[in-house]
Design a protein around this motif. Structure first.
Motif, PDB file in Angstrom:
ATOM      1  N   HIS A  33       3.924  10.645 -11.384  1.00  0.00           N
ATOM      2  CA  HIS A  33       3.336  11.852 -10.798  1.00  0.00           C
ATOM      3  C   HIS A  33       4.141  13.085 -11.205  1.00  0.00           C
ATOM      4  O   HIS A  33       3.575  14.131 -11.516  1.00  0.00           O
ATOM      5  CB  HIS A  33       3.258  11.736  -9.267  1.00  0.00           C
ATOM      6  CG  HIS A  33       2.066  10.953  -8.794  1.00  0.00           C
ATOM      7  ND1 HIS A  33       0.859  11.552  -8.494  1.00  0.00           N
ATOM      8  CD2 HIS A  33       1.882   9.626  -8.610  1.00  0.00           C
ATOM      9  CE1 HIS A  33      -0.008  10.608  -8.126  1.00  0.00           C
ATOM     10  NE2 HIS A  33       0.586   9.433  -8.181  1.00  0.00           N
ATOM     11  N   ASP A  41       2.782  13.981  -3.422  1.00  0.00           N
ATOM     12  CA  ASP A  41       1.712  13.026  -3.752  1.00  0.00           C
ATOM     13  C   ASP A  41       1.297  12.326  -2.472  1.00  0.00           C
ATOM     14  O   ASP A  41       2.094  11.606  -1.875  1.00  0.00           O
ATOM     15  CB  ASP A  41       2.236  12.012  -4.786  1.00  0.00           C
ATOM     16  CG  ASP A  41       1.375  10.744  -4.843  1.00  0.00           C
ATOM     17  OD1 ASP A  41       0.140  10.846  -4.621  1.00  0.00           O
ATOM     18  OD2 ASP A  41       1.917   9.655  -5.121  1.00  0.00           O
ATOM     19  N   LYS A  52      -6.639   3.912 -11.078  1.00  0.00           N
ATOM     20  CA  LYS A  52      -7.006   5.023 -11.938  1.00  0.00           C
ATOM     21  C   LYS A  52      -6.538   4.748 -13.367  1.00  0.00           C
ATOM     22  O   LYS A  52      -5.440   4.219 -13.556  1.00  0.00           O
ATOM     23  CB  LYS A  52      -6.332   6.321 -11.459  1.00  0.00           C
ATOM     24  CG  LYS A  52      -6.917   6.938 -10.209  1.00  0.00           C
ATOM     25  CD  LYS A  52      -6.479   6.328  -8.885  1.00  0.00           C
ATOM     26  CE  LYS A  52      -5.003   6.402  -8.625  1.00  0.00           C
ATOM     27  NZ  LYS A  52      -4.684   5.859  -7.255  1.00  0.00           N
ATOM     28  N   ASP A 112      -2.882   3.412 -13.206  1.00  0.00           N
ATOM     29  CA  ASP A 112      -2.197   3.533 -11.911  1.00  0.00           C
ATOM     30  C   ASP A 112      -2.926   2.659 -10.888  1.00  0.00           C
ATOM     31  O   ASP A 112      -4.010   3.005 -10.419  1.00  0.00           O
ATOM     32  CB  ASP A 112      -2.212   5.016 -11.489  1.00  0.00           C
ATOM     33  CG  ASP A 112      -1.652   5.230 -10.080  1.00  0.00           C
ATOM     34  OD1 ASP A 112      -1.204   4.258  -9.448  1.00  0.00           O
ATOM     35  OD2 ASP A 112      -1.679   6.395  -9.623  1.00  0.00           O
TER      36      ASP A 112
HETATM   37 MG   LIG Z   1      -0.836   6.626  -5.729  1.00  0.00          MG
END
Ligand SMILES: [Mg+2]
Ligand SMILES: Nc1ncnc2c1ncn2[C@@H]1O[C@H](COP(=O)(O)OP(=O)(O)OP(=O)(O)O)[C@@H](O)[C@H]1O
Lengths: 260, 376
Positions: A86, A102, A16, A9
């Motif tokens: 997500h 998020d 990440k 991500d």
């Molecule tokens: Mg994000």
């Protein structure tokens, strides 16, 4: 050779990576700042995660990229938006989830997930970073405390200060003027969290709050923000053990499904 | 055909030069009309050449001394163009009480850059009672008299009928083009379609008709890639053309626009004016009863959201892309209810803001891509 899946991500602020084994267990994860160079950040975070799992790149069966820089990841097999990722990650940990909030570095998103766990509707903040992780960082800077200290401070608020400006630049001057008036840092910290919570509540209102609600993204690691949001939304937020990697985790889960 | 399309894109990206060129050639007086509901036919029948006012092709600067930055792109553009002298190509301007922002325009234009002819018309928002028709007709009669005075030419019933017939013919050709796109999604790019419609607002219909005939003959020969696309329709976008880069993004993210009900699009030509009976009444009737439900009108017998639900069903569209002009109060007022009615009918919808200024396209891309993931 057993199948290994990875999700990456590339967020506007942090990159990440999550690596999963065939049984969907997390083998390793990695978080670092994206900086100005998405592709470089993607490569660095990916090698970091590979290293801690003791794996080499050719052992990865399928890699899905997501996030702001998803198209910059040249070595991924496909890319999917962070909205879907997500939702996918949250659904895996909390099978009954209906709403995912998020809050990342630049965007806040509210996603409605239907009974089958598919994202069915979503809203996003407007162009600017007001009311997101980056905003919090700037406010902490104005208060000259760390993000952790700012959260801690907000729990000791006594007064009822308000920060009304949502624009990062204006809000910063508002905070500085409150400091000049001698307002306690604790009160200002609490006011900042409340102001973001108001904004997110407005966003949630566009979709309608459907419980259970899961909060993901780096800002879910900020207890001051979580408390303010729970108070404004009058609900309990379910938070994954490491909320910031939920997008990468969802991407890795999608990688596993794609290669099935 | 490529030449026709080039001519069309040149005109819509630089109307100032384009209009000046045909005006010089035709030696006609040109009158800019506020978009949406003014009867261009009436201007045409007076021997004048109407064009529909457009959103400028450059950033608003001087105009911000006269108009709020939180006005829509069109009203800001018109004021900016006026005070910069860019509207000098127009001999006249007709405005009307379309929305609160539009109501300010005649004052600002009159004060700072008055054209030879500046007229303000009242067009009632509510339309459901007979009194509104009387009121509208009275205003159309006043407009007719004022146009006659400016052109020095009396307008006969026959002249008005001929103008109506000409405009109906052009509308019919646009409908044919739309039918071609519905049959073969992807045949005509979204931005091409809008440019085609808008070019007709910026040149005489007599000259636009041959262009349309050429396109209708030539476009079907195009080869269309057969990749599977999500079928979407565009909704909203009052008064102005959306930015073309926004439309490109919709297509880049795997959607095919199969139809639209935006103003510079389906709304402009959806219904004809009746060619029987009194022509002035026929013009009034079109506004009162023959338009797609419009947020600038008050008509509780004909709900926009319900209309959309039916229409989306007929088109077998998978989703609706709402184009909402930033700072457009009429649309903003109706939008939450329209959204709810679409949601109740399980029709996926995503909203994009239409802005005059450059927007951060990457965020819009994420929205659109997530929308496609949702409807697939
Ligand atoms: Mg994000
Ligand atoms: N330990 C922590 N305590 C408090 N806040 C934290 C912590 N770690 C990260 N954050 C917050 O998380 C934010 C970054 O979140 P995240 O990684 O989800 O953003 P991103 O995905 O890069 O951004 P976006 O999704 O908007 O593109 C930081 O701005 C910071 O406010």
């Amino acid at each position: 050779m057993p199948e290994i899946y990875a999700g990456i991500d590339v967020g506007s602020l942090c990159t990440k990576v999550v690596i999963l084994d065939a049984g969907r267990n997390v083998l390793s994860s990695h978080i670092l700042r994206s900086g100005g160079h998405y592709q470089g950040a993607a490569e660095a975070a990916f090698s970091g995660a590979l290293e801690s799992a003791g794996l080499r790149i050719k052992e990865i069966s399928f890699l899905v990229s997501t996030g702001y820089g998803r198209a910059r990841v040249t070595f991924s097999d496909t890319h999917v938006t962070e909205i879907t990722c997500h939702a996918r990650g949250a659904k895996h940990l909390f099978p009954h989830v209906h709403t995912v909030i998020d809050i990342g570095g630049q965007d806040s998103k509210v996603i409605y997930v239907n009974d089958e766990g598919r994202p069915k509707n979503f809203v996003m903040n407007d162009k600017c970073a007001a009311g997101t992780g980056r905003f919090l960082e700037v406010m902490a800077g104005a208060l000259e405390v760390s993000l952790q200290e700012m959260a801690e401070l907000s729990f000791h608020a006594q007064g009822e200060s308000e920060v009304s400006n949502m624009c990062t630049v204006f809000a910063e001057s508002e905070v500085i003027s409150l400091l000049a008036q001698g307002t306690e840092k604790a009160d200002i910290a609490a006011a900042i969290f409340r102001s973001i919570a108001r904004r997110i509540t407005g966003l949630v209102g566009k979709l309608g709050l459907k419980e259970p609600v899961v909060m993901t993204g780096g800002v879910a690691k900020n207890p001051g923000m979580v408390r303010a949001l729970e108070e404004k939304l009058r609900t309990t937020l379910l938070i994954p053990p490491e909320p910031q990697i939920m997008g990468a985790y969802g991407a890795a889960l999608i990688a596993a499904e794609q290669s099935d | 055909m490529e030449q026709t399309l080039n001519q069309i894109f040149n005109l819509v990206t630089d109307p100032y030069t384009g209009i000046a060129a045909w005006k010089e050639r035709l030696q006609k007086k040109v009158v800019g009309c506020m978009p949406m509901h003014l009867p261009e036919e009436l201007v045409h029948a007076a021997g004048l050449q109407p064009v529909v006012l457009w959103r400028s092709n450059e950033p608003v600067t001087l105009g911000h001394a006269h108009v709020y930055t939180f006005n829509c792109g069109l009203t800001r553009s018109v004021v900016d163009d006026a005070v910069k002298g860019k509207l000098a190509v127009l001999d006249g301007i007709i405005t009307y009480d379309l929305c609160l922002q539009a109501r300010e325009l005649p004052f600002i234009i009159n004060r700072n850059a008055p054209p030879a002819y500046l007229e303000t018309v009242y067009i009632p928002g509510p339309v459901t009672a007979p009194v509104y028709k009387d009121f509208l007709l009275e205003n159309f009669r006043n407009l007719k008299a004022s146009l006659e005075k400016f052109s020095g030419q009396t307008m006969t019933q026959d002249a008005l009928r001929q103008s109506i017939a000409l405009y109906n013919r052009q509308r019919g050709l646009l409908r044919q083009l739309y039918a071609l796109r519905r049959q073969t999604p992807g045949l005509i790019r979204a931005k091409e379609m809008l440019a085609i419609v808008q070019s007709g607002m910026l040149m005489p219909k007599e000259e636009h008709i041959p262009l349309l005939e050429n396109l209708i003959a030539e476009l079907p020969k195009r080869t269309v890639s057969s990749g599977k696309k999500a079928r979407v329709v565009l909704s909203g976008c009052m008064c102005q053309t959306p930015r073309f880069d926004l439309l490109d993004l919709i297509e880049e993210e795997g959607m095919a626009v199969i139809d639209d009900e935006i103003y510079v699009g389906g709304r402009y030509f959806f219904h004809d004016v009746a060619e029987t009976g009194d022509p002035l009444e026929a013009l009034a009737e079109r506004y009162l009863n023959r338009t797609i439900p419009c947020p600038t009108k008050v008509d509780w017998t004909n709900h926009w959201g319900d209309y959309l639900v039916d229409w989306v069903g007929q088109q077998k569209a998978q989703g609706v892309v709402t184009l909402l002009v930033k700072f457009c109060p009429p649309h903003l007022c109706y939008y939450p209810d329209v959204k709810k009615r679409l949601a109740n009918a399980n029709i996926p919808e995503v909203m994009l803001e239409v802005e005059h200024e450059v927007v951060s396209l990457e965020q819009v891309r994420t929205r659109l891509q997530a929308f496609v993931e949702e409807i697939r």
